[in-house]
Write a protein that holds these residues in place. Structure first.
Motif, PDB file in Angstrom:
ATOM      1  N   SER A  90      73.769  56.118  40.797  1.00 15.33           N
ATOM      2  CA  SER A  90      74.381  54.859  41.224  1.00 15.33           C
ATOM      3  C   SER A  90      73.545  54.220  42.328  1.00 15.33           C
ATOM      4  N   SER A  91      73.034  53.031  42.067  1.00 16.37           N
ATOM      5  CA  SER A  91      72.283  52.315  43.095  1.00 16.37           C
ATOM      6  C   SER A  91      73.184  51.898  44.246  1.00 16.37           C
ATOM      7  N   GLU A  92      74.429  51.573  43.937  1.00 16.32           N
ATOM      8  CA  GLU A  92      75.373  51.188  44.992  1.00 16.32           C
ATOM      9  C   GLU A  92      75.629  52.361  45.940  1.00 16.32           C
ATOM     10  N   LYS A  93      75.806  53.542  45.393  1.00 10.38           N
ATOM     11  CA  LYS A  93      76.021  54.720  46.231  1.00 10.38           C
ATOM     12  C   LYS A  93      74.765  55.050  47.017  1.00 10.38           C
ATOM     13  N   SER A  96      74.717  52.635  49.938  1.00 11.77           N
ATOM     14  CA  SER A  96      75.816  52.934  50.848  1.00 11.77           C
ATOM     15  C   SER A  96      75.547  54.197  51.665  1.00 11.77           C
ATOM     16  N   ASN A 120      67.082  47.945  43.728  1.00 10.57           N
ATOM     17  CA  ASN A 120      67.734  48.547  44.890  1.00 10.57           C
ATOM     18  C   ASN A 120      66.760  48.873  46.012  1.00 10.57           C
TER      19      ASN A 120
END
Length: 369
Positions: A90-93, A96, A120
Motif C-alpha cells: 500500500s502506497s498510502e500506508k 503514512s 509515491n
C-alpha cells in the motif's frame, strides 16, 4: 516442488505473524505536517535507521532487509535496531508510516525505502526533506524526481536496468520452445518500474521470434497466490496452446509451477523468472526453471541503508558527489542450469562480505532515461 506448495499455504499466515511481531507502533498514524522544519542538519548524532518495504515473507524482500540488518550490525548495533516499516503493498500506508516515524524521531532518521510505486516517491521524499531527515530510495520513482534537486537530504536512488536481462531470459525461453508456440506472461504491479522494464525486455525478445505468440499477459502483483490463480485460469483458457511462461519475478514463478503441477504438467512447459532467490536457484539447478536473474538484494539493502546513514551522520556530503553516485544501477547476474551450482556456492551457501563504506563498488553505472 513440495516447498512451493508449502510457500503458498503459509504465505498469508507468515505475513500476518511477521507484521504482528515486528510492529513498531507507527502504522496508519498521522504524523506532524511535512511543512515543519525545512532546514537540513549538518549531521545527526545517532539517527534512527529504518527500512520501508512491502513484505518480508517474500524471499526477495527478506534478502533486502537482511542486508540492511548486516549494515546495522557493522555499526556495533543489533538487528533489532533496524526499524521495519512494512507497507503490505500500500502506497498510502508507506507514506503514512514514514510521516509517523518522522514525527516520532523529530527528523533524526536515516531511511531506506522502496516507495511501492513510482508516484509515491515524491511525497515520501518531500516529507523526509521537510523534516531534515535523510532518505535513499530503490526501484520506484518517477523520471522527473532526482536527488540533486533536494540538496543532501535525498541522498540517492538505485534501480536495476531490467530490460536487457529480461530480454535475455525471454530469449532463453523462446529458444527452449524451438522458436515457435504460445506464451503467457505474469507481471508485477503495473506502476512499478521493474514490472514495466521486464515486460519491455520480453516484448523486445518477441520481435526476434515472429512464430511465437503472446496469448495473454496479466499483472500478478509480485504475489505467489495471485500468480497461481492466474496461471490456473490460463491453463483453462488456453490449454495445450501454452508452450512457455514468462514470469517477472521468482515468487510468481512458484505459483505458476504449482499450477502446472496440479494439472500433471510438471516439466512439460518451460518457465523463466527473475530475482535469483535461493529457492529459484535450486529450481534452476534442478531444471524446473530455465533461468532467473540475480539483482544482489542483500548488497542493495545494505548499501541503501549505509548511504542514508552515512549522509545523515556527515560522513560524506551527497551534493559533492557526481550525479552517477546519486542515481545508479545495481548489479545483475543471469543464472542458468550451467552456472546455478557455482552461483549458489558463491552467493547463497556463503554470504559475501561487503565494505558498507564502499558505496558504489558493485554498482553498474548511472541511470539513463
Amino acid at each position: 516442488m513440495s516447498f512451493i506448495k508449502k510457500f503458498i499455504e503459509q504465505e498469508t499466515v507468515s505475513r500476518r505473524n511477521f507484521l504482528l511481531a515486528s510492529a513498531f507502533g507507527v502504522g496508519g498514524v498521522a504524523a506532524t505536517s511535512m511543512f515543519g522544519s525545512s532546514l537540513a542538519r549538518a549531521a545527526i548524532q545517532g539517527p534512527t535507521i529504518a527500512w520501508s518495504y512491502r513484505d518480508r515473507t517474500n524471499p526477495y524482500w527478506n534478502a533486502i532487509v537482511s542486508g540492511g540488518e548486516a549494515f546495522v550490525e557493522s555499526l556495533g548495533k543489533s538487528k533489532g535496531d533496524l526499524v521495519n516499516l512494512i507497507n503490505e503493498g500500500s502506497s498510502e500506508k508507506s507514506l503514512s508510516d514514514v510521516k509517523a516515524l518522522l514525527g516520532k524521531t523529530n527528523g533524526k532518521l536515516a531511511l531506506a525505502i522502496d516507495t511501492n510505486d513510482s508516484p509515491n516517491a515524491r511525497p515520501v521524499v518531500e516529507a523526509v526533506v521537510a523534516k531534515g531527515a535523510y532518505v535513499s530510495t530503490i526501484w520506484n520513482k518517477t523520471d522527473d524526481l532526482h536527488p540533486w534537486d533536494f540538496g543532501d537530504n535525498y541522498v540517492s536512488h538505485m534501480s536495476w536496468s531490467d530490460v536487457g536481462p529480461a530480454e535475455q531470459t525471454a530469449t532463453i525461453l523462446f529458444k527452449a520452445m524451438g522458436g515457435k508456440g504460445g506464451i503467457v506472461g505474469l507481471g508485477g504491479i503495473a506502476s512499478n518500474n521493474p514490472a514495466i522494464e521486464r515486460r519491455k525486455g520480453m516484448d523486445n525478445a518477441l520481435k526476434n521470434f515472429p512464430d511465437i505468440k503472446l496469448l495473454d499477459y496479466q499483472a500478478a502483483d509480485w504475489d505467489t497466490q495471485k500468480a497461481n490463480s492466474i496461471m490456473a485460469s490460463y491453463l483453462t483458457r488456453f490449454g495445450d496452446e501454452i508452450t512457455g511462461v514468462f514470469c517477472a519475478n521468482d515468487t510468481m514463478a512458484y505459483g505458476v509451477l504449482e499450477a502446472l503441477r496440479a494439472e500433471g504438467m510438471t516439466g512439460q512447459v518451460p518457465v523463466v523468472a527473475y530475482d535469483g532467490n535461493a529457492q529459484a536457484v535450486d529450481l534452476v539447478a534442478a531444471g524446473e526453471l530455465l533461468a532467473t536473474v540475480y539483482t544482489n538484494p542483500y548488497w542493495g539493502g545494505g548499501i541503501t541503508s549505509a548511504l542514508a546513514y552515512y549522509a545523515a551522520t556527515g560522513a560524506f556530503k551527497p551534493s559533492d558527489e557526481p550525479r552517477e553516485h546519486r542515481e545508479f544501477y545495481g548489479p545483475t547476474i543471469l543464472i542458468t542450469k550451467d552456472d546455478a551450482d557455482k552461483f549458489k556456492s558463491d552467493y547463497i551457501d556463503s554470504t559475501p562480505r561487503y565494505d558498507w563504506k564502499d558505496y558504489w563498488g558493485p554498482s553498474n553505472g548511472a541511470i539513463t532515461y
